[in-house]
Every structure is written in C-alpha cells, then in structure tokens.
Design an enzyme around this catalytic site. Structure first.
Site, PDB file in Angstrom:
ATOM      1  N   TRP A 176     -34.950  80.428  40.000  1.00 24.41           N
ATOM      2  CA  TRP A 176     -33.897  79.530  40.482  1.00 24.41           C
ATOM      3  C   TRP A 176     -32.665  80.415  40.574  1.00 24.41           C
ATOM      4  O   TRP A 176     -32.136  80.882  39.563  1.00 24.41           O
ATOM      5  CB  TRP A 176     -33.675  78.384  39.490  1.00 24.41           C
ATOM      6  CG  TRP A 176     -32.703  77.356  40.003  1.00 24.41           C
ATOM      7  CD1 TRP A 176     -32.993  76.276  40.787  1.00 24.41           C
ATOM      8  CD2 TRP A 176     -31.289  77.318  39.762  1.00 24.41           C
ATOM      9  NE1 TRP A 176     -31.836  75.578  41.054  1.00 24.41           N
ATOM     10  CE2 TRP A 176     -30.782  76.182  40.440  1.00 24.41           C
ATOM     11  CE3 TRP A 176     -30.399  78.122  39.056  1.00 24.41           C
ATOM     12  CZ2 TRP A 176     -29.439  75.832  40.429  1.00 24.41           C
ATOM     13  CZ3 TRP A 176     -29.057  77.783  39.042  1.00 24.41           C
ATOM     14  CH2 TRP A 176     -28.589  76.644  39.717  1.00 24.41           C
ATOM     15  N   ARG A 226     -39.359  74.619  37.202  1.00 25.17           N
ATOM     16  CA  ARG A 226     -38.153  75.249  36.653  1.00 25.17           C
ATOM     17  C   ARG A 226     -37.369  76.040  37.696  1.00 25.17           C
ATOM     18  O   ARG A 226     -36.267  76.509  37.433  1.00 25.17           O
ATOM     19  CB  ARG A 226     -38.534  76.188  35.505  1.00 25.17           C
ATOM     20  CG  ARG A 226     -39.133  75.473  34.320  1.00 25.17           C
ATOM     21  CD  ARG A 226     -39.421  76.458  33.224  1.00 25.17           C
ATOM     22  NE  ARG A 226     -38.220  77.055  32.702  1.00 25.17           N
ATOM     23  CZ  ARG A 226     -37.497  76.579  31.711  1.00 25.17           C
ATOM     24  NH1 ARG A 226     -37.860  75.470  31.127  1.00 25.17           N
ATOM     25  NH2 ARG A 226     -36.407  77.192  31.294  1.00 25.17           N
ATOM     26  N   HIS A 285     -11.429  48.379  44.605  1.00 22.53           N
ATOM     27  CA  HIS A 285     -10.401  49.392  44.295  1.00 22.53           C
ATOM     28  C   HIS A 285     -10.596  50.643  45.135  1.00 22.53           C
ATOM     29  O   HIS A 285     -10.096  51.704  44.768  1.00 22.53           O
ATOM     30  CB  HIS A 285     -10.422  49.695  42.790  1.00 22.53           C
ATOM     31  CG  HIS A 285     -10.135  48.480  41.981  1.00 22.53           C
ATOM     32  ND1 HIS A 285      -8.854  48.011  41.789  1.00 22.53           N
ATOM     33  CD2 HIS A 285     -10.953  47.589  41.373  1.00 22.53           C
ATOM     34  CE1 HIS A 285      -8.906  46.894  41.073  1.00 22.53           C
ATOM     35  NE2 HIS A 285     -10.176  46.613  40.815  1.00 22.53           N
ATOM     36  N   GLU A 309     -27.774  55.569  38.166  1.00 23.08           N
ATOM     37  CA  GLU A 309     -29.066  56.258  38.117  1.00 23.08           C
ATOM     38  C   GLU A 309     -29.811  56.093  39.451  1.00 23.08           C
ATOM     39  O   GLU A 309     -30.417  57.037  39.955  1.00 23.08           O
ATOM     40  CB  GLU A 309     -29.880  55.706  36.927  1.00 23.08           C
ATOM     41  CG  GLU A 309     -31.303  56.196  36.807  1.00 23.08           C
ATOM     42  CD  GLU A 309     -31.454  57.705  36.614  1.00 23.08           C
ATOM     43  OE1 GLU A 309     -30.452  58.416  36.483  1.00 23.08           O
ATOM     44  OE2 GLU A 309     -32.602  58.176  36.638  1.00 23.08           O
ATOM     45  N   ASN A 367     -34.649  84.901  32.507  1.00 21.39           N
ATOM     46  CA  ASN A 367     -34.052  83.588  32.754  1.00 21.39           C
ATOM     47  C   ASN A 367     -32.735  83.580  32.004  1.00 21.39           C
ATOM     48  O   ASN A 367     -32.704  83.890  30.822  1.00 21.39           O
ATOM     49  CB  ASN A 367     -34.993  82.494  32.227  1.00 21.39           C
ATOM     50  CG  ASN A 367     -34.338  81.122  32.206  1.00 21.39           C
ATOM     51  OD1 ASN A 367     -33.459  80.845  33.017  1.00 21.39           O
ATOM     52  ND2 ASN A 367     -34.753  80.280  31.277  1.00 21.39           N
ATOM     53  N   GLY A 368     -31.650  83.244  32.704  1.00 21.53           N
ATOM     54  CA  GLY A 368     -30.338  83.219  32.046  1.00 21.53           C
ATOM     55  C   GLY A 368     -29.321  83.898  32.939  1.00 21.53           C
ATOM     56  O   GLY A 368     -29.552  84.106  34.130  1.00 21.53           O
ATOM     57  N   CYS A 396     -35.583  78.965  36.139  1.00 19.01           N
ATOM     58  CA  CYS A 396     -36.450  80.130  36.141  1.00 19.01           C
ATOM     59  C   CYS A 396     -37.558  79.927  35.114  1.00 19.01           C
ATOM     60  O   CYS A 396     -37.334  79.412  34.022  1.00 19.01           O
ATOM     61  CB  CYS A 396     -35.735  81.430  35.806  1.00 19.01           C
ATOM     62  SG  CYS A 396     -34.522  81.918  37.009  1.00 19.01           S
ATOM     63  N   LYS A 454     -30.994  59.186  41.807  1.00 14.26           N
ATOM     64  CA  LYS A 454     -32.390  59.381  42.232  1.00 14.26           C
ATOM     65  C   LYS A 454     -32.456  59.544  43.744  1.00 14.26           C
ATOM     66  O   LYS A 454     -33.093  60.450  44.252  1.00 14.26           O
ATOM     67  CB  LYS A 454     -33.272  58.170  41.855  1.00 14.26           C
ATOM     68  CG  LYS A 454     -33.636  57.957  40.419  1.00 14.26           C
ATOM     69  CD  LYS A 454     -34.579  58.952  39.846  1.00 14.26           C
ATOM     70  CE  LYS A 454     -33.836  60.127  39.294  1.00 14.26           C
ATOM     71  NZ  LYS A 454     -33.482  60.118  37.906  1.00 14.26           N
ATOM     72  N   LYS A 458     -35.736  71.676  37.105  1.00 20.68           N
ATOM     73  CA  LYS A 458     -35.876  70.595  36.142  1.00 20.68           C
ATOM     74  C   LYS A 458     -35.033  70.804  34.891  1.00 20.68           C
ATOM     75  O   LYS A 458     -34.404  69.889  34.382  1.00 20.68           O
ATOM     76  CB  LYS A 458     -37.348  70.431  35.756  1.00 20.68           C
ATOM     77  CG  LYS A 458     -37.546  69.408  34.657  1.00 20.68           C
ATOM     78  CD  LYS A 458     -38.570  68.416  35.022  1.00 20.68           C
ATOM     79  CE  LYS A 458     -38.649  67.297  34.010  1.00 20.68           C
ATOM     80  NZ  LYS A 458     -37.794  66.168  34.353  1.00 20.68           N
ATOM     81  N   GLU A 512     -30.813  62.888  45.081  1.00 21.80           N
ATOM     82  CA  GLU A 512     -31.426  64.168  44.713  1.00 21.80           C
ATOM     83  C   GLU A 512     -32.786  64.386  45.377  1.00 21.80           C
ATOM     84  O   GLU A 512     -33.166  65.522  45.620  1.00 21.80           O
ATOM     85  CB  GLU A 512     -31.516  64.345  43.200  1.00 21.80           C
ATOM     86  CG  GLU A 512     -32.528  63.468  42.513  1.00 21.80           C
ATOM     87  CD  GLU A 512     -32.572  63.688  41.008  1.00 21.80           C
ATOM     88  OE1 GLU A 512     -32.249  64.785  40.552  1.00 21.80           O
ATOM     89  OE2 GLU A 512     -32.939  62.739  40.295  1.00 21.80           O
TER      90      GLU A 512
END
Ligand code: M6R
Length: 612
Positions: free
Chosen positions: A75, A27, A508, A485, A101-102, A2, A489, A607, A492
């Site tokens: 968000w 955000r 395994h 990583e 926001n929260g 947010c 990438k 983000k 997402e």
C-alpha cells in the site's frame, strides 16, 4: 497496510509465499513481490497492481526447489505504485533484500548520506534506504548489521530481511508496525497478520516493539534490537481456521461477512449475558466493582467504522450507566490536550487492534494515568497486549475492507458493556437489564431472518439509484451514527460521494443540496424521535429529493412519503442501530456490485491502517 510474509522450512517456498500474500492482500494491493534463495543467489519477482499480476509472472516457477523467501503486498506511501517501487528492495549487490511495512521518517537524510557513500538507488521508496543502510554495516554478521542500521532509523517498521550469504535464514524486526511469527514442523514463518499463517500453523508468537527475530529452519531466537539481549516468548494458539478466511461461495468477502453477522453477534454475546437472571459477566475488563463505580468519565477512541460504533455507545452508556462519555477520532485524540486521570476510563475500539492512531491514542491516555481497555477482534494484536483489559468481539477473521461484521459485533460488545456498567453501578433496574439482555440475544435471529429478503428487495430498488453521483444519509439519535456509517460504506466501496447527517442538521446547510437528483436515505424507526425525523423527510420531499426510507414494519405513513420503503421488524429502540445498519450495508454492497466496483479491494484503501 502492506503485507509481509516470510518462510524458511522444508516446503517449497513460492507456493507458501503466494498463499500467504493472497490472505494478506486486503492490507494493500498496489503492487506485490516475492524473493527467494537459490544456489546462493537471490531471485526476485515483482509486479505492479494486484497480486494476480505477480501470480501470472511466477506461474512457471511455482515448483522451484527453494525453501526460504519473503513476499510483500504494498500500500504505497512513498513513491507511486509501479514495479520499481514494489518490494522487495535490494542493496547495491543484489544479495540483500528487504520487505517493509511502515514509514522510515528520516529516510531523506539517510538517503543523502548513502548516496554520498556511493550507494545506487533504484526506487523512490523510503524502504530502499533500509537495504542500503544494512549493506553499509554488513560485514559477516547479518543480525549485527540489521541492529546497527535500525539504531539509525526513525519511524515505524515491520521488516523482513534476507541475505544470500546466510542461506536458510530470515530476520524479522518490529517497531510500531505489526509482525507475527508462526511455528511449524521444521519451519518458521513471518507475517503481518494471522490470516497469512492459518493454512500452515496456528502456533504464533507476536513480536513487540524493538524486537528482532532470527528465523532458521525450525528454530528461532528473539532479541532486543537495542541491547541484543535474548528474549523468551511463549507461543499463542489461534483458534481461527483457514476456511474462516475464505469466500465460501460468496462473490465477495463483504457479502459473506454481512451474512456472518448473526453468528458474530451470538459469539460475542455468548457466555456474557445470562438470559434467566439478566446478569452480565465481563471479568476480562479487569476492573473491580469499586473501580467501575468510581469511573468519572469514559473516553471512547477509534477510527472510521469503529468510531461510528463509539458514537452509538455514547447514547447507550450515558442513558443507562449515567457516565459522561467523550467520543474522539483517534487521530485527533492523540494530539489534543487531554484531561485524564485514573478515574477516566479510555476505551479503544478496533477490529484489527493495530490501527496506528488508535494505538497512539491509548498510549497517550495511559501515560496520563487513564485506565485503558480495548474492544478488539484480533487475539494477540498490539492493542490487546497493551491495554489493561480486553473485550474481544468474536467475529472471526474479517477480510473485507468495509468491516460489516466488525461493526455489529463491536456494537454488541458495547451494548454488553453498557449493561454491565449499569449492573455494577446500580443505574438500571434488573428487569430492564433482563429485557435488554434478552433483546440483544434475539437480535441475531432477527437479522438472520431478514437478510435474504432484504437483499432481494434492495437489489431491485437500487436500479433507480445506482447511477447517482451523490447520496445523503440522515437519522436522529441512535441512528445518526448509522447514517454516518451508511454514507461511509457507500462512498468507500462505490466511489459515490455520500454524506451522513443528523436529520435535524439538514436545515443548517445541507438542505441546500437537495433537488430532484439527490437521493436521501432516511432512517425512521418508530422511536422517541420518530415524528421529528418524519418532519425532516417531509422537508426533503417538499424540495423534490429522491427519498428512500428504512422504517418500522406496519408504518403505513412512510409509504405516503415515497415508494422506496424498506420495512424492518420492530425491536427494542436501543437495538435499532444493530438492525438498521444491515440495509445500509446491503444497499452499498448492491450499488457497488452493480457498478462493477472491486468491493473487497476499493481503490486507495487498505484494511488495517498501521501508519499515521
Ligand atoms: O481495525 P480498526 O477497527 O481500528 O480500523 C479502523 C478503520 O480503519 C476501519 O473501521 C475503517 O474505517 C473501515 N474498515 C471502513 O469500512
């Protein structure tokens, strides 16, 4: 998560709010809204979806002669992303509005109480409770009502509040969610993050937990929420400029930020490595040589991409500084039993410096006696203010969710730290340090050279792979975290299911997944474990996996394993992670772009993860 923006001053408010929201959209992008004061009334616009939808709705009112307002990009946490749940939220009168926001953790019990009092709700959000709770206590003084309401709230918040009956005033308040105010000429701003303020001012004040600010045109007062005591805080000057947070002709921020990596590495390393002497300077970690020598263990704590940087650093620090290193995902670290004392150094790695779990992790480590430092990109962020020492990565503002330049600048800072620890503890020869320090400086130029060539080659190569539904990434040693990583990438930004494995782990379990439809990208530089990784690639080939390899220039053997080989220049083995992550980033970018995905705003993500 947010984004909040607020303004009161002499400019027309709508363009200021929209510009701020555009720069905060990373955000959250589930819905957006703005609200402003006009002739003693509150005017509100909200739209589900991306900011562009709101922009269309407010196209006719851009020039409105209002000078005070709030904006929000959401968000979703509580309530689906639709217009009713979009912020700002109002009280029953429609005269009081809140952006938030929260997470208000006790919102259900508060809502029950407010419903019983006769308040009428129009959304499913936790935030709307705040509007009605403030209304409950509101008589004449907005600040007093906000303070009374916040005394009843459990959870995290960064808030913006506005009331039609107190024109030209805004309130901001913070607890565990970031909030920064900006100071302009005859103007005050409020924002979740610095990029929203960059077009208007670079003089900012970071609010701390339990602080409230009353903003009026060109003046402000900060106070403690609990006792109302007035607080003096000095502004900080931010040295980022607005152009740094723009696309500069690139199609996506991610691509721009991939190309910015050489500069980000140079800026992070500059002034800290002396190529003639091999000396490393890191006074900002705030530890004496004696304290460095006394470190008995290092705990690296981070989330996501930053956690992958930590995994690489474990290899480096244990090898060169001889200090045992634990690496934890912050959301696990914060709740598990921790063995801490003053000789354990906790290092939080975070681009934003606001990630809720990482922040909670360092608070916990600190309360148990550990010394805490942070490797962080955002000046003045909460982690940098709470840690005992800060190593800044100088990557500049990072907008893309995928964090490419944060990752390589974190690796650079961690490598510097490794060399510094080795230097102070005497675990590294001067010559080796000199060689590694120079190699770190040189890696920026190497990346700069290979980037365009690599991108071109990868753009062609992905034609055979972009329709895959799954992908495996494998590597060993220092390149195992790069496999993780690479997989993160890809998944997402392209929504292709991807997993990273240590190549030796395939047998395994994961090898069962391999068939002619499964692409496997293997990182095979000519390093100490080269032969072992090549054997794993042979095993994949024997099961008809579709192989992509990233290896060392001149390694002809790789071309006997597959036609899909990306060759990288040879650098010192320790620095391979910085180099080998570049093709993995470009591969994900090109696939996502080919699939028409929204690279900079992938679904469900934001983000900066400022809630748990
Ligand atoms: O700001 P931080 O570095 O603390 O963020 C941690 C993660 O949310 C972040 O690294 C995330 O995994 C990446 N942006 C994903 O590419």
């Amino acid at each position: 998560m947010c984004g909040i923006v607020g303004y009161t001053g002499s400019r027309k408010v709508v363009p200021v709010l929209l510009e701020g929201l555009r720069r905060l959209e990373y955000r959250g992008y589930d819905s957006a809204g703005i609200v402003y004061q006009m002739d003693g009334e509150i005017v509100k616009y909200r739209a589900a979806g991306k900011l562009a939808n709101l922009e269309k709705e407010v196209d006719d009112i851009i020039g409105t002669d209002s000078h005070t307002g709030l904006g929000h990009t959401r968000w979703a946490t509580h309530g689906v992303p639709n217009e009713d749940n979009a912020h700002p939220h109002s009280d029953c009168t429609g005269e009081l509005v809140v952006v938030h926001n929260g997470i208000i953790e006790n919102y259900s019990s508060l809502k029950e109480e407010l419903l019983a009092d006769g308040h009428i709700f129009s959304s499913e959000t936790d935030t709307e409770v705040l509007a009605h709770l403030i209304e409950k206590y509101l008589e004449k003084d907005l600040v007093a009502a906000v303070r009374q309401a916040l005394a009843r709230v459990e959870g995290s918040y960064a808030l913006g509040v506005m009331w039609a009956r107190e024109p030209d005033k805004l309130i901001g308040a913070r607890n565990q969610s970031p909030l920064v105010m900006g100071l302009g000429e005859d103007a005050c701003y409020l924002a979740s993050d610095i990029p929203a303020l960059l077009p208007f001012t670079r003089e900012v004040i970071f609010l701390d937990d339990n602080e409230l600010v009353l903003l009026e045109k060109g003046s402000y007062s900060i106070m403690d929420i609990e006792d109302g005591a007035s607080l003096e805080k000095l502004p900080t000057r931010i040295d980022w400029n607005p152009a740094m947070a723009e696309k500069a002709g690139y199609k996506h921020f991610m691509l721009k930020e991939i190309y910015e990596q050489p500069q980000a590495i140079i800026d992070t390393v500059k002034g800290r490595v002396f190529p003639d002497t091999g000396m490393i300077q890191l006074p900002e970690i705030g530890l004496t040589d004696k304290e460095v020598k006394n470190i008995e263990r290092i705990a690296l704590v981070a989330c996501g991409t930053s956690w992958h940087a930590a995994l690489v650093a474990k290899y480096w620090i244990e090898k060169w500084a001889g200090i045992p290193v634990d690496v934890d995902i912050a959301s696990e670290f914060r709740y598990r039993s921790l063995l801490m004392n003053e000789r354990v150094l906790t290092i939080a790695i975070s681009q934003s410096g606001e990630t809720a779990d990482t922040l909670a992790g360092i608070r916990r480590a600190s309360s148990l006696g550990s010394r805490v430092i942070t490797i962080c990109n955002v000046v003045g962020s909460t982690m940098t203010r709470e840690a005992d020492g800060v190593i800044y990565t100088h990557a500049g503002p990072e907008i893309s969710v995928a964090s490419p330049k944060a990752f390589t600048s974190q690796l650079s800072a961690l490598f510097l730290l490794t060399l510094y620890l080795g230097q102070v503890r005497g675990t590294m020869d001067r010559e080796v340090r000199l060689q590694l320090g120079r190699a770190l400086i040189d890696i920026a130029a190497t990346i700069e050279t290979i980037l365009p060539v690599l991108q071109k080659r990868i753009r062609t190569m992905i034609e055979d792979f972009y329709t895959a539904r799954d992908f495996l990434f494998v590597g060993r040693g220092l390149n195992f975290p790069i496999a993780l990583e690479g997989a993160l990438k890809l998944k997402e930004i392209s929504y292709i299911h991807a997993e990273g494995y240590a190549a030796g782990e395939l047998k395994h379990g994961p090898i069962a997944l391999i068939d002619k439809d499964m692409p496997v990208l293997a990182l095979v530089p000519q390093d100490a474990v080269y032969q072992k990784t090549v054997s794993n690639v042979e095993e994949i080939k024997a099961r008809q996996g579709r192989i992509l390899l990233i290896g060392t220039e001149g390694d002809h053997h790789l071309t006997t394993l597959t036609d899909n080989v990306l060759f990288m220049p040879e650098v010192l083995e320790d620095l391979n992670p910085l180099l080998y992550t570049i093709p993995a980033q470009l591969l994900s970018y090109e696939i996502a772009n080919r699939l028409g995905c929204d690279v900079d705003q992938p679904r469900n993500l934001a983000k900066s993860v400022t809630v748990e």
